[in-house]
Design a protein around this motif. Sequence first.
Motif, PDB file in Angstrom:
ATOM      1  N   LEU A 125      46.687  46.769  30.727  1.00  0.00           N
ATOM      2  CA  LEU A 125      47.054  45.364  30.618  1.00  0.00           C
ATOM      3  C   LEU A 125      45.901  44.512  31.144  1.00  0.00           C
ATOM      4  N   ILE A 126      45.552  43.451  30.409  1.00  0.00           N
ATOM      5  CA  ILE A 126      44.606  42.449  30.912  1.00  0.00           C
ATOM      6  C   ILE A 126      45.434  41.308  31.473  1.00  0.00           C
ATOM      7  N   ALA A 127      45.244  41.023  32.754  1.00  0.00           N
ATOM      8  CA  ALA A 127      46.052  39.994  33.414  1.00  0.00           C
ATOM      9  C   ALA A 127      45.422  39.647  34.759  1.00  0.00           C
ATOM     10  N   PRO A 128      45.774  38.496  35.324  1.00  0.00           N
ATOM     11  CA  PRO A 128      45.313  38.210  36.683  1.00  0.00           C
ATOM     12  C   PRO A 128      45.855  39.233  37.679  1.00  0.00           C
ATOM     13  N   VAL A 129      45.014  39.583  38.635  1.00  0.00           N
ATOM     14  CA  VAL A 129      45.439  40.412  39.762  1.00  0.00           C
ATOM     15  C   VAL A 129      45.399  39.518  41.001  1.00  0.00           C
ATOM     16  N   LEU A 130      46.517  39.430  41.688  1.00  0.00           N
ATOM     17  CA  LEU A 130      46.640  38.582  42.859  1.00  0.00           C
ATOM     18  C   LEU A 130      46.247  39.345  44.118  1.00  0.00           C
ATOM     19  N   ALA A 134      30.029  37.663  44.664  1.00  0.00           N
ATOM     20  CA  ALA A 134      29.538  36.361  44.219  1.00  0.00           C
ATOM     21  C   ALA A 134      28.393  35.867  45.093  1.00  0.00           C
ATOM     22  N   LEU A 135      28.477  36.109  46.398  1.00  0.00           N
ATOM     23  CA  LEU A 135      27.403  35.695  47.306  1.00  0.00           C
ATOM     24  C   LEU A 135      26.090  36.392  46.983  1.00  0.00           C
ATOM     25  N   HIS A 136      26.178  37.574  46.397  1.00  0.00           N
ATOM     26  CA  HIS A 136      24.985  38.334  46.019  1.00  0.00           C
ATOM     27  C   HIS A 136      24.686  38.234  44.527  1.00  0.00           C
ATOM     28  N   ALA A 137      25.414  37.362  43.824  1.00  0.00           N
ATOM     29  CA  ALA A 137      25.218  37.150  42.380  1.00  0.00           C
ATOM     30  C   ALA A 137      25.369  38.445  41.584  1.00  0.00           C
ATOM     31  N   VAL A 138      26.351  39.251  41.971  1.00  0.00           N
ATOM     32  CA  VAL A 138      26.640  40.507  41.282  1.00  0.00           C
ATOM     33  C   VAL A 138      28.019  40.381  40.627  1.00  0.00           C
ATOM     34  N   PRO A 139      28.139  40.686  39.333  1.00  0.00           N
ATOM     35  CA  PRO A 139      29.457  40.601  38.690  1.00  0.00           C
ATOM     36  C   PRO A 139      30.433  41.620  39.259  1.00  0.00           C
ATOM     37  N   VAL A 140      31.722  41.333  39.070  1.00  0.00           N
ATOM     38  CA  VAL A 140      32.763  42.179  39.648  1.00  0.00           C
ATOM     39  C   VAL A 140      33.839  42.464  38.614  1.00  0.00           C
ATOM     40  N   LEU A 141      34.424  43.641  38.715  1.00  0.00           N
ATOM     41  CA  LEU A 141      35.542  44.057  37.876  1.00  0.00           C
ATOM     42  C   LEU A 141      36.618  44.583  38.818  1.00  0.00           C
ATOM     43  N   GLU A 142      37.886  44.266  38.534  1.00  0.00           N
ATOM     44  CA  GLU A 142      38.974  44.816  39.346  1.00  0.00           C
ATOM     45  C   GLU A 142      39.931  45.591  38.460  1.00  0.00           C
ATOM     46  N   VAL A 195      39.757  31.646  42.874  1.00  0.00           N
ATOM     47  CA  VAL A 195      39.723  32.464  41.660  1.00  0.00           C
ATOM     48  C   VAL A 195      38.289  32.886  41.351  1.00  0.00           C
ATOM     49  N   HIS A 196      38.138  34.169  41.007  1.00  0.00           N
ATOM     50  CA  HIS A 196      36.888  34.684  40.440  1.00  0.00           C
ATOM     51  C   HIS A 196      37.210  35.256  39.067  1.00  0.00           C
ATOM     52  N   LEU A 197      36.303  35.058  38.116  1.00  0.00           N
ATOM     53  CA  LEU A 197      36.499  35.538  36.745  1.00  0.00           C
ATOM     54  C   LEU A 197      35.506  36.653  36.444  1.00  0.00           C
ATOM     55  N   PRO A 198      35.978  37.872  36.240  1.00  0.00           N
ATOM     56  CA  PRO A 198      35.084  38.956  35.835  1.00  0.00           C
ATOM     57  C   PRO A 198      34.491  38.681  34.455  1.00  0.00           C
ATOM     58  N   PRO A 199      33.395  39.358  34.084  1.00  0.00           N
ATOM     59  CA  PRO A 199      32.809  39.156  32.753  1.00  0.00           C
ATOM     60  C   PRO A 199      33.832  39.453  31.655  1.00  0.00           C
ATOM     61  N   PRO A 200      34.128  38.487  30.786  1.00  0.00           N
ATOM     62  CA  PRO A 200      35.195  38.687  29.788  1.00  0.00           C
ATOM     63  C   PRO A 200      34.952  39.859  28.849  1.00  0.00           C
ATOM     64  N   ASP A 201      33.700  40.068  28.434  1.00  0.00           N
ATOM     65  CA  ASP A 201      33.431  41.167  27.504  1.00  0.00           C
ATOM     66  C   ASP A 201      33.666  42.517  28.172  1.00  0.00           C
ATOM     67  N   LEU A 202      33.229  42.646  29.410  1.00  0.00           N
ATOM     68  CA  LEU A 202      33.445  43.892  30.139  1.00  0.00           C
ATOM     69  C   LEU A 202      34.928  44.119  30.392  1.00  0.00           C
ATOM     70  N   THR A 203      35.639  43.064  30.765  1.00  0.00           N
ATOM     71  CA  THR A 203      37.085  43.162  30.989  1.00  0.00           C
ATOM     72  C   THR A 203      37.794  43.661  29.741  1.00  0.00           C
TER      73      THR A 203
END
Length: 198
Positions: free
Chosen positions: A105-110, A147-155, A87-95
């Motif tokens: 919809l805000i929800a997990p994406v598998l 994550a390996l490059h310490a860059v946040p992610v959004l999906e 599991v990776h968690l995107p930034p909550p405020d940006l999400t």
Amino acid sequence: MTAVSGTVSFEVLVVGVGPAAAAAGTATALATAPYDLVVSAGIGGGFQPAAPPGSLVVADAIVAADLGAETPDGYLPVEALGFGRSVHLPPPDLTAHAAQALDALIAPVLTVSTVTGTADRAAELAARHPRAGAEAMEGFGVAEAAALHAVPVLEIRAISNAVGPRDRAAWRIGDALAALTEGFGKLVPVLNGWGDHG
């Protein structure tokens, strides 16, 4: 995404199908240029009735849904085997701001390596991930590289079909791509604001 003088600039990259290709393509891009944010976007299947075709889902968790082991007692995620993460968690405020702007919809994406094509598999995934909004094939790979490059992610996923039995006649790929295109127009102000403060 790179923030330049308060204005967000974008680079769109096609990194391939599946988590391995997505991870490799993303890692290569991140190794050759500085980015402030990675956005994994595309179409996917939606868990019904929460994410109908034509809607958008913004991930609050990016989940490797089949990275683990099958056992006589059921599925074990990779963490339960004593290594890795699923599991990776995107930034909550940006999400939250992205979902509001996109009316999504805000929800997990598998992330799966094999697209679901049966009712049994859909029910299994829904039971294991009761909040899941969508399934796709790339998000977790992109998130691992970021994550390996310490860059946040959004999906972000635009829903083209229901998760479950394959019914090509019911797929709405055109509608999903149109929703994604429209959504990115609404996302720009959110990313501009986040680039200033994120």
